[in-house]
Design a protein around this motif. Structure first.
Motif, short mmCIF file in Angstrom:
data_model
loop_
_atom_site.label_atom_id
_atom_site.label_comp_id
_atom_site.label_asym_id
_atom_site.label_seq_id
_atom_site.Cartn_x
_atom_site.Cartn_y
_atom_site.Cartn_z
N HIS A 185 -2.19 15.74 10.17
CA HIS A 185 -0.95 15.26 10.78
C HIS A 185 -1.11 15.15 12.30
O HIS A 185 -0.57 14.21 12.91
N ARG A 188 -2.89 11.98 12.90
CA ARG A 188 -1.95 10.87 12.74
C ARG A 188 -1.08 10.71 13.98
O ARG A 188 -0.83 9.60 14.45
N GLY A 496 0.88 6.53 12.31
CA GLY A 496 -0.40 7.23 12.45
C GLY A 496 -1.41 6.93 11.36
O GLY A 496 -2.49 7.51 11.37
N TYR A 497 -1.09 6.03 10.42
CA TYR A 497 -2.05 5.69 9.38
C TYR A 497 -3.02 4.63 9.90
O TYR A 497 -2.60 3.68 10.57
#
Length: 499
Positions: A185, A188, A496-497
């Motif tokens: 995370h 990301r 954030g992908y």
């Protein structure tokens, strides 16, 4: 179980006559001679008991020694309490023997004493031997019991260690999974932060390009307001992401700290369970066992079972707390990514709508200016035509004026009374004045038309300048800015992908 062997010693002699005798009811109890069996190893020849007599016999007095009274040896007399009360001395005259000798009674009594002492020693030895056998058996049982109890305790301890070890391993796996999830995370969030640079750069580029607008078009319009607001929104989102990244880094450090404590505790328990397992499997026949004198007095323990279990429980609770905080942090990151993406998309659309409206307004204004320019050009053409007509009209009035003035000038040369104010003179004067008034009005109108033409030319120039300005503004807003704003990052990239 070790075997113990006891051998009967046949060379032990009592120190005094009282040993081996048992006193009962205040009288001396002697063993029964008839019931006693003399074995070969305990039998002593009477000559051995006469060594003392031989010693005395060897001490021969000198030849000139004469004594009529000799002290003969008497055996010790035992009282009813078993104590020696003294030696009885007898004074006798041994005429045929120059030194003292024992009597047969003394000899038999001495043998009876030895028999009694031997019986007493054997009885005591038998009792001691029986007690020793019982003691050895008891101690063997106690040793086996204690060893079994210690083995059971060590086994239970190994089971406890294995339980906490499995709990620590399970918690470590959960914490590692949570740490990896939080790290993903965080990545990301970092990628989303990088993606915000593109729309921020586009917004700044739009503001920079719009600074190149000219004249009145350099206005603080709705587009510029929305662009400034977009820059603020993106920067606010970036600041929020940076703060979350810093918090995520701190949380990752706390997770790694908790994992380090779990790993250290697990490693210690692995070493402890290995040692206790070896101890639990150790037997009396195991190799490597040895004496360690004084080891029972060495106490290197630092915890008790309660504090020991509490230490691992605290480590697990700390890990669980960090996992909960990490999960909450991941949720905040997800909300932040969704919120920032929504805010930037919303503001992006607002700016695009403002650009579209502004471009439409500029195009409409440009079209209106073009229409005014066309009409102005037509009016300029008409004014120029009128000016040309005025020039022709003035030119056409020059000759009639010259004719009328020439006529008046010629008539001033009439002689004497011929200078009459006749109707012809009056008409000529009126004609000249009228022509002069006509020329004056035509010249005034010509000036007015030329002045108006200048206004129209100025208006045309202004309109053309405004049209160029609007065209430049439209080019900046539509061709430069709006073409750049077609490449805004997609929602997954803002989340954030990576693709």
């Amino acid at each position: 179980m070790p075997r113990y062997e006891f051998r009967r010693s046949t060379s032990v002699r009592p120190k005094n006559m009282q040993e081996g005798m048992r006193v009962r009811d205040g009288s001396l109890q002697l063993p029964d001679i008839k019931a006693q069996t003399t074995s070969a190893d305990t039998y002593r020849h009477p000559s051995q008991f006469m060594k003392r007599s031989k010693t005395f016999a060897s001490n021969t007095p000198p030849a000139n020694y004469q004594s009529s009274v000799t002290k003969s040896y008497a055996p010790p007399v035992l009282s009813r309490s078993g104590t020696i009360v003294g030696n009885q001395t007898s004074t006798s005259t041994n005429l045929g023997n120059p030194f003292r000798k024992y009597t047969p009674d003394d000899w038999h009594r001495r043998n009876q004493d030895h028999f009694a002492t031997s019986n007493a020693f054997r009885s005591s030895s038998e009792r001691l031997r029986a007690d020793t056998y019982a003691l050895v058996q008891e101690r063997d049982q106690l040793t086996a019991k204690n060893q079994a109890h210690s083995s059971k305790n060590i086994g239970d301890r190994a089971n406890d260690i294995d339980f906490w070890k499995s709990e620590l391993r399970h918690e470590t796996e959960l914490l590692i999974g949570e740490t990896n999830a939080l790290a993903e995370h965080k990545k990301r969030l970092e990628r989303a932060l990088v993606e915000t640079e593109s729309p921020l750069g586009i917004a700044k580029e739009c503001l920079y390009n719009r600074d190149k607008r000219e004249g009145i078009d350099l206005v603080h319009d709705a587009v510029e307001i929305q662009l400034n607001q977009e820059v603020e929104v993106i920067r606010s989102c970036q600041e929020k992401m940076k703060r979350l990244i810093a918090r995520a880094d701190h949380q990752l450090q706390r997770n790694r700290g908790a994992q380090h404590e779990l790993d250290k505790d697990s490693h210690d328990k692995f070493s402890a369970i290995s040692i206790d397992t070896r101890c639990h499997q150790m037997k009396n026949t195991s190799a490597g066992i040895n004496y360690f004198r004084g080891i029972e007095d060495v106490d290197r323990t630092v915890t008790i079972p309660t504090s020991w279990a509490k230490f691992s429980d605290d480590n697990i609770r700390r890990s669980q707390a960090e996992r909960a905080a990490s999960a909450k942090m991941r949720e905040e990151i997800e909300n932040c990514l969704a919120e920032t993406s929504n805010q930037m998309w919303t503001q992006w659309n607002r700016v695009n709508v403002a650009f579209t409206q502004r471009v439409a307004e500029q195009v409409d204004t440009k079209n209106k200016l073009q229409s005014h320019l066309n009409r102005t050009l037509q009016e300029i053409h008409d004014v120029e035509t009128t000016i040309q007509r005025l020039h022709r009209a003035i030119s056409e009035k020059e000759r009639p004026t010259k004719v009328a003035e020439t006529r008046l000038d010629e008539r001033t040369r009439r002689p004497n009374l011929e200078l009459c104010r006749d109707p012809a003179q009056l008409m000529l004067v009126s004609e000249v004045k009228q022509l002069q008034a006509t020329l004056a009005s035509l010249r005034q109108r010509l000036d007015e038309e030329q002045h108006q033409l200048q206004k129209l030319v100025t208006a045309r120039s202004n309109i053309e300048h405004e049209i160029r300005t609007k065209a430049n503004s439209i080019f900046i807003d539509q061709d430069k800015c709006m073409s750049m704003r077609k490449t805004f990052p997609t929602t997954p990239r803002l989340s954030g992908y990576s693709y």
